[in-house]
Design an enzyme around this catalytic site. Structure first.
Site, PDB file in Angstrom:
ATOM      1  N   ILE A  10       0.809  -1.223   0.000  1.00 32.70           N
ATOM      2  CA  ILE A  10       0.000   0.000   0.000  1.00 32.70           C
ATOM      3  C   ILE A  10       0.837   1.266   0.000  1.00 32.70           C
ATOM      4  O   ILE A  10       0.312   2.351  -0.167  1.00 32.70           O
ATOM      5  CB  ILE A  10      -1.027   0.045   1.174  1.00 32.70           C
ATOM      6  CG1 ILE A  10      -0.367  -0.298   2.505  1.00 32.70           C
ATOM      7  CG2 ILE A  10      -2.216  -0.839   0.886  1.00 32.70           C
ATOM      8  CD1 ILE A  10      -1.301  -0.195   3.698  1.00 32.70           C
ATOM      9  N   GLY A  11       2.136   1.143   0.200  1.00 35.78           N
ATOM     10  CA  GLY A  11       2.920   2.370   0.174  1.00 35.78           C
ATOM     11  C   GLY A  11       4.351   2.127   0.567  1.00 35.78           C
ATOM     12  O   GLY A  11       4.748   1.019   0.937  1.00 35.78           O
ATOM     13  N   GLY A  13       6.915   3.880   3.133  1.00 40.90           N
ATOM     14  CA  GLY A  13       7.068   4.860   4.196  1.00 40.90           C
ATOM     15  C   GLY A  13       8.508   5.316   4.304  1.00 40.90           C
ATOM     16  O   GLY A  13       9.352   4.988   3.474  1.00 40.90           O
ATOM     17  N   THR A  14       8.795   6.056   5.349  1.00 36.75           N
ATOM     18  CA  THR A  14      10.146   6.556   5.580  1.00 36.75           C
ATOM     19  C   THR A  14      11.121   5.402   5.769  1.00 36.75           C
ATOM     20  O   THR A  14      12.275   5.480   5.370  1.00 36.75           O
ATOM     21  CB  THR A  14      10.145   7.446   6.840  1.00 36.75           C
ATOM     22  OG1 THR A  14       9.147   8.453   6.683  1.00 36.75           O
ATOM     23  CG2 THR A  14      11.491   8.135   7.035  1.00 36.75           C
ATOM     24  N   TYR A  15      10.652   4.316   6.379  1.00 36.68           N
ATOM     25  CA  TYR A  15      11.568   3.251   6.800  1.00 36.68           C
ATOM     26  C   TYR A  15      11.489   1.985   5.981  1.00 36.68           C
ATOM     27  O   TYR A  15      12.286   1.082   6.153  1.00 36.68           O
ATOM     28  CB  TYR A  15      11.308   2.905   8.269  1.00 36.68           C
ATOM     29  CG  TYR A  15      11.396   4.108   9.161  1.00 36.68           C
ATOM     30  CD1 TYR A  15      12.632   4.648   9.501  1.00 36.68           C
ATOM     31  CD2 TYR A  15      10.251   4.730   9.640  1.00 36.68           C
ATOM     32  CE1 TYR A  15      12.723   5.772  10.296  1.00 36.68           C
ATOM     33  CE2 TYR A  15      10.338   5.853  10.441  1.00 36.68           C
ATOM     34  CZ  TYR A  15      11.578   6.374  10.768  1.00 36.68           C
ATOM     35  OH  TYR A  15      11.673   7.490  11.551  1.00 36.68           O
ATOM     36  N   VAL A  18       5.176  -0.707   3.173  1.00 37.05           N
ATOM     37  CA  VAL A  18       3.991  -0.936   3.999  1.00 37.05           C
ATOM     38  C   VAL A  18       3.013  -1.807   3.209  1.00 37.05           C
ATOM     39  O   VAL A  18       2.717  -1.525   2.045  1.00 37.05           O
ATOM     40  CB  VAL A  18       3.301   0.397   4.369  1.00 37.05           C
ATOM     41  CG1 VAL A  18       2.196   0.138   5.396  1.00 37.05           C
ATOM     42  CG2 VAL A  18       4.313   1.401   4.911  1.00 37.05           C
ATOM     43  N   ASP A 127       8.486  13.659  13.226  1.00 36.74           N
ATOM     44  CA  ASP A 127       8.290  13.641  11.772  1.00 36.74           C
ATOM     45  C   ASP A 127       6.800  13.695  11.430  1.00 36.74           C
ATOM     46  O   ASP A 127       6.324  12.992  10.547  1.00 36.74           O
ATOM     47  CB  ASP A 127       8.954  12.384  11.176  1.00 36.74           C
ATOM     48  CG  ASP A 127       9.063  12.441   9.652  1.00 36.74           C
ATOM     49  OD1 ASP A 127       9.130  13.559   9.102  1.00 36.74           O
ATOM     50  OD2 ASP A 127       9.076  11.378   9.010  1.00 36.74           O
TER      51      ASP A 127
END
Length: 294
Positions: A10-11, A13-15, A18, A127
């Site tokens: 679904i995406g 992320g920063t890390y 996801v 953040d």
């Protein structure tokens, strides 16, 4: 990891990536975050495991719940409750959102409630941005995602897919290189998000650290020892900065009522020691007619 079955990505992320996933035991839909760490070969640092374990204790209606932490094959997976809408998507898909001051007020109240809870547990976000404020479509409940991850993993300059991590919501003390920042950094971010909800565009969309600082100073004035004691001693402060004078925020965010402008001024105070706390912001007169909030 056998308990969880990935449904779709679904995406990013920063890390890390996801996924939308299913808990095979409860049949519940969950969000699965795969954390990519810099030192892949060394596995997951024990400090990160400790930090993350503490976050499982954080339970509040305005925080996305961390349900499980799975450490498998040198990888860390975080299992969160699943919500498919975030504030950025909501603002992008609802141009009329800015015309609904009651909704903006309710969202802001919930953001502050979640932050006040985290701060009372000595956890910072660091953040905050519209992308990690998740919304439950059914109830309009708003929940903060990714709280505490910055401390566990640090904030990279770029994501693992080389996207630049946004500076638009970053507090001036961090941009000026302060090593001793605290809870006021989150209140600053919320002030930026508040203005963005009202204006339908980001308040300080800088594309580098210096551009970000100068966008802030052009609006709020360049700080000096009188307005912000100690600012000239911060590592990245330069006496050669242009000396802008502050503008009236009511001209910058013209659709906000006077009580809202007063609260925004207190959240966007350059000197972090004078910035309003999340707890005190909840008591501000702007919220006096708030009514029921999910």
């Amino acid at each position: 990891m056998d308990q969880y079955e990935k449904v779709e990505k679904i995406g990013e992320g920063t890390y890390g990536v996801v996924y939308k996933a299913r808990d095979k035991v409860t049949n519940e839909t969950i969000a699965l975050k795969k954390i990519r760490l810099e030192q892949e070969d060394e596995g997951v640092p024990s400090t990160a495991i400790r930090e993350i374990s503490l976050l499982k204790e954080m339970q509040h209606g305005n925080i996305v719940r961390l349900q499980d932490v799975v450490h498998s094959e040198k990888r860390l997976y975080l299992v969160f409750e699943y919500l498919d809408l975030d504030l950025k998507k909501h603002m992008d898909s609802c141009p009329d959102f800015a015309k609904d001051p009651r909704m903006i007020k309710r969202f802001l109240y919930q953001i502050l409630r979640g932050i006040a809870y985290c701060h009372s547990h000595r956890v910072l976000h660091r953040d905050l941005k519209p992308q990690n404020l998740l919304i439950d479509r059914q109830t309009n409940a708003l929940k903060l995602a990714d709280f505490g991850l910055a401390r566990a993993f640090g904030i990279p300059v770029r994501t693992f897919t080389h996207e630049v991590v946004t500076l638009w919501y970053r507090a001036p003390e961090i941009l000026l290189g302060s090593r001793h920042y605290s809870t006021p950094v989150d209140v600053w971010s919320v002030g930026c998000i508040f203005a963005e909800m009202v204006n339908q565009k980001p308040l300080f969309p800088g594309d580098s650290e210096i551009d970000e600082l100068f966008k802030i100073f052009r609006t709020l004035g360049t700080p000096n020892e009188e307005t912000w004691p100690g600012v000239t001693s911060l590592p990245d402060f330069k006496s050669s900065f242009p000396k802008w004078i502050s503008k009236d925020l009511s001209a910058v965010v013209p659709n906000l009522d006077p009580a809202g402008i007063d609260l925004l001024n207190k959240m966007l105070c350059l000197d972090p020691s004078k910035r309003i706390t999340a707890r005190n912001a909840l008591e501000h007169e702007y919220f006096k007619d708030i009514g029921f909030v999910p």
